[in-house]
Structures are given as structure tokens and as C-alpha cells.
Design a protein around this motif. Structure first.
Motif, PDB file in Angstrom:
ATOM      1  N   GLN A 102       0.835  -1.204   0.000  1.00 35.98           N
ATOM      2  CA  GLN A 102       0.000   0.000   0.000  1.00 35.98           C
ATOM      3  C   GLN A 102       0.870   1.255   0.000  1.00 35.98           C
ATOM      4  OE1 GLN A 102      -3.215   0.106  -0.307  1.00 35.98           O
ATOM      5  NE2 GLN A 102      -3.881  -1.977   0.114  1.00 35.98           N
ATOM      6  N   SER A 103       1.924   1.234   0.816  1.00 38.51           N
ATOM      7  CA  SER A 103       2.829   2.377   0.881  1.00 38.51           C
ATOM      8  C   SER A 103       3.560   2.578  -0.449  1.00 38.51           C
ATOM      9  CB  SER A 103       3.835   2.160   2.009  1.00 38.51           C
ATOM     10  OG  SER A 103       4.786   3.202   2.055  1.00 38.51           O
ATOM     11  N   PHE A 104       4.018   1.483  -1.031  1.00 33.56           N
ATOM     12  CA  PHE A 104       4.709   1.565  -2.317  1.00 33.56           C
ATOM     13  C   PHE A 104       3.757   2.070  -3.399  1.00 33.56           C
ATOM     14  CE2 PHE A 104       7.201  -1.010  -5.702  1.00 33.56           C
ATOM     15  CZ  PHE A 104       8.035   0.060  -5.966  1.00 33.56           C
ATOM     16  N   MET A 105       2.518   1.591  -3.380  1.00 35.52           N
ATOM     17  CA  MET A 105       1.524   2.040  -4.363  1.00 35.52           C
ATOM     18  C   MET A 105       1.276   3.536  -4.277  1.00 35.52           C
ATOM     19  SD  MET A 105       0.371  -0.185  -6.534  1.00 35.52           S
ATOM     20  CE  MET A 105      -1.031   0.761  -7.107  1.00 35.52           C
ATOM     21  N   SER A 106       1.333   4.108  -3.068  1.00 33.71           N
ATOM     22  CA  SER A 106       1.100   5.546  -2.930  1.00 33.71           C
ATOM     23  C   SER A 106       2.171   6.348  -3.650  1.00 33.71           C
ATOM     24  CB  SER A 106       1.060   5.939  -1.448  1.00 33.71           C
ATOM     25  OG  SER A 106       2.345   5.828  -0.842  1.00 33.71           O
ATOM     26  N   ILE A 107       3.344   5.772  -3.814  1.00 38.28           N
ATOM     27  CA  ILE A 107       4.432   6.418  -4.566  1.00 38.28           C
ATOM     28  C   ILE A 107       4.248   6.195  -6.069  1.00 38.28           C
ATOM     29  CG2 ILE A 107       6.924   6.494  -4.950  1.00 38.28           C
ATOM     30  CD1 ILE A 107       7.228   5.415  -2.052  1.00 38.28           C
ATOM     31  N   THR A 151       6.584 -13.194  -2.631  1.00 39.35           N
ATOM     32  CA  THR A 151       5.321 -13.473  -1.952  1.00 39.35           C
ATOM     33  C   THR A 151       4.632 -12.173  -1.537  1.00 39.35           C
ATOM     34  OG1 THR A 151       6.521 -13.767   0.136  1.00 39.35           O
ATOM     35  CG2 THR A 151       6.034 -15.753  -1.145  1.00 39.35           C
ATOM     36  N   SER A 152       4.952 -11.099  -2.230  1.00 43.40           N
ATOM     37  CA  SER A 152       4.296  -9.812  -1.989  1.00 43.40           C
ATOM     38  C   SER A 152       2.863  -9.842  -2.522  1.00 43.40           C
ATOM     39  CB  SER A 152       5.078  -8.697  -2.687  1.00 43.40           C
ATOM     40  OG  SER A 152       4.381  -7.475  -2.643  1.00 43.40           O
ATOM     41  N   ASP A 153       2.026  -8.938  -1.996  1.00 43.46           N
ATOM     42  CA  ASP A 153       0.673  -8.792  -2.538  1.00 43.46           C
ATOM     43  C   ASP A 153       0.560  -7.551  -3.435  1.00 43.46           C
ATOM     44  OD1 ASP A 153       0.699  -6.682  -0.753  1.00 43.46           O
ATOM     45  OD2 ASP A 153      -1.083  -7.298   0.347  1.00 43.46           O
ATOM     46  N   LEU A 154       1.699  -7.079  -3.938  1.00 44.69           N
ATOM     47  CA  LEU A 154       1.694  -5.867  -4.766  1.00 44.69           C
ATOM     48  C   LEU A 154       0.807  -6.037  -5.986  1.00 44.69           C
ATOM     49  CD1 LEU A 154       2.739  -3.004  -5.304  1.00 44.69           C
ATOM     50  CD2 LEU A 154       4.745  -4.035  -6.428  1.00 44.69           C
ATOM     51  N   GLN A 155       0.831  -7.219  -6.610  1.00 44.65           N
ATOM     52  CA  GLN A 155       0.001  -7.417  -7.800  1.00 44.65           C
ATOM     53  C   GLN A 155      -1.478  -7.245  -7.475  1.00 44.65           C
ATOM     54  OE1 GLN A 155       1.594  -9.923  -6.332  1.00 44.65           O
ATOM     55  NE2 GLN A 155       0.154 -11.599  -6.039  1.00 44.65           N
ATOM     56  N   ASN A 156      -1.894  -7.650  -6.286  1.00 42.68           N
ATOM     57  CA  ASN A 156      -3.290  -7.479  -5.894  1.00 42.68           C
ATOM     58  C   ASN A 156      -3.645  -6.010  -5.692  1.00 42.68           C
ATOM     59  OD1 ASN A 156      -3.524 -10.217  -5.986  1.00 42.68           O
ATOM     60  ND2 ASN A 156      -4.124 -10.495  -3.862  1.00 42.68           N
TER      61      ASN A 156
END
Length: 203
Positions: A28-33, A58-63
Motif C-alpha cells: 500500500q505504501s509503495f503504491m502511494s508512490i 510473496t508480496s501482494d503488490l500485484q493485488n
């Protein structure tokens, strides 16, 4: 001794039991950037930014991408267990799998599926740090492949623990730091330590 982050055997053993882990910062934090840059590319039902996610682990970044309507996402990891975890995470969250998942080494991205692909944005969440454990040559190969697969005006956004991660000779990118995030302190007297998010544009 430091972990063998550059070796596939390390990740195979780790992912045999690990089902979820976020490097350096939450997705979520990375997405805000990332999102302000994603919004500069076309984003409609028919025309969504093409995203290449390197070292998905095993990150959920794709989601996080999918929950915001970004469906043209290709997730790459060289450990098959990580790729399977990614599919499972998407299936559990959305009841189907619509994003792409590829087993490939980010330092040798000559796989058939990617041959004619061009991406608007490439992202990695500390994958550059793991690759750098294998030396400058491995890191340079990763950078060369990223440049090959970037579309015209495409960008690479990379999260790293290092303030000098991209200080290498003949890097084919212009580099700027777009975010500097302090790490949590255990004691008030601990020194300030930061994670760095880089924006790279091909030269």
C-alpha cells in the motif's frame, strides 16, 4: 553471514514455507508512490498501463494493482513457488486469475513470452538489492533488460535500502530519488536510516 539473496536455491528454500512477506515497505505504501506516475499513462477499461513487476516473490503488490483497476500486469520471479503463491493470492482475493505470471530470471529476461512486449512501467520492490548481491555485472544485466522492455516514455520505479544503489558506471538510465522513507527505530537514540524509491528514465 549474509543470506544468499542472489541464489535461486535460497529463494526456493525460503518460499517452501513462506506464504507472504513484504520487503522494506507495505505494498500500500509503495503504491502511494507509484500511482501518481501510473496516472500519466492511459487508464480506461480498454487501455490500461502495461506493468512489469520484477521479483514478485510473496508480496501482494500485484493485488494492489488489480484492486485499482490495473489488469495488464506481468509478474516475474525466477522461483516457481513464488509464481504459484502470486496466482493463489490473486485467486483468493478476486476469485479468478487475470494477471500474468512468468518464471524467469530478471538478469536473463530472454523468455519467449516477453520477446515483443513493451511496458509503460517496470517496478521492483527491493529486487535490485537481491540482484546486487551477485555483483555489478548481474545488476547491469538486469538494467539492460529493463531498458529493452520499456516502451517509449516508459519508466522504472525501484525501491531499495541503499542510497547509492544506482551509482554504477554506464547505467543506461537517468536516476532520481522520488521518495525517502525513514525506517522504524527500536530506540529514540538510533540513527536515522531510510529506504529510497528511485525513478529511472532511459537515456
Amino acid at each position: 553471514m549474509p543470506a544468499d539473496f542472489e541464489k535461486q536455491s535460497y529463494w526456493h528454500e525460503r518460499f517452501s514455507s513462506e506464504t507472504s512477506f513484504e520487503w522494506l515497505a507495505s505494498s500500500q505504501s509503495f503504491m502511494s508512490i507509484i500511482e501518481p506516475y501510473l496516472s500519466t499513462f492511459s487508464h480506461t477499461v480498454e487501455n490500461t498501463p502495461r506493468i512489469l513487476h520484477l521479483g514478485s516473490g510473496t508480496s501482494d503488490l500485484q493485488n494492489c494493482f488489480r484492486s485499482r483497476g490495473y489488469l495488464d500486469v506481468t509478474n516475474v520471479d525466477y522461483e516457481p513457488l513464488a509464481i504459484e503463491r502470486g496466482r493463489q493470492l490473486e485467486q483468493v482475493a478476486f476469485d479468478d486469475v487475470r494477471m500474468k505470471y512468468i518464471v524467469a530470471d530478471v538478469t536473463q529476461l530472454a523468455c519467449d513470452f516477453l520477446q515483443d512486449q513493451k511496458f509503460d512501467i517496470v517496478v521492483d520492490k527491493s529486487t535490485v538489492d537481491a540482484v546486487s548481491c551477485g555483483g555489478t555485472a548481474a545488476f547491469s544485466r538486469m538494467a539492460s533488460w529493463v531498458k529493452k522492455y520499456l516502451a517509449d516514455s516508459g519508466i522504472w520505479i525501484s525501491l531499495s535500502y541503499s542510497s547509492v544503489r544506482f551509482n554504477i558506471e554506464q547505467l543506461p538510465f537517468d536516476v532520481e530519488v522520488i521518495a525517502k522513507t525513514p525506517t522504524p527505530k527500536l530506540k529514540e537514540s538510533d540513527p536515522e536510516i531510510y529506504y529510497y524509491c528511485y525513478l529511472l528514465r532511459p537515456k
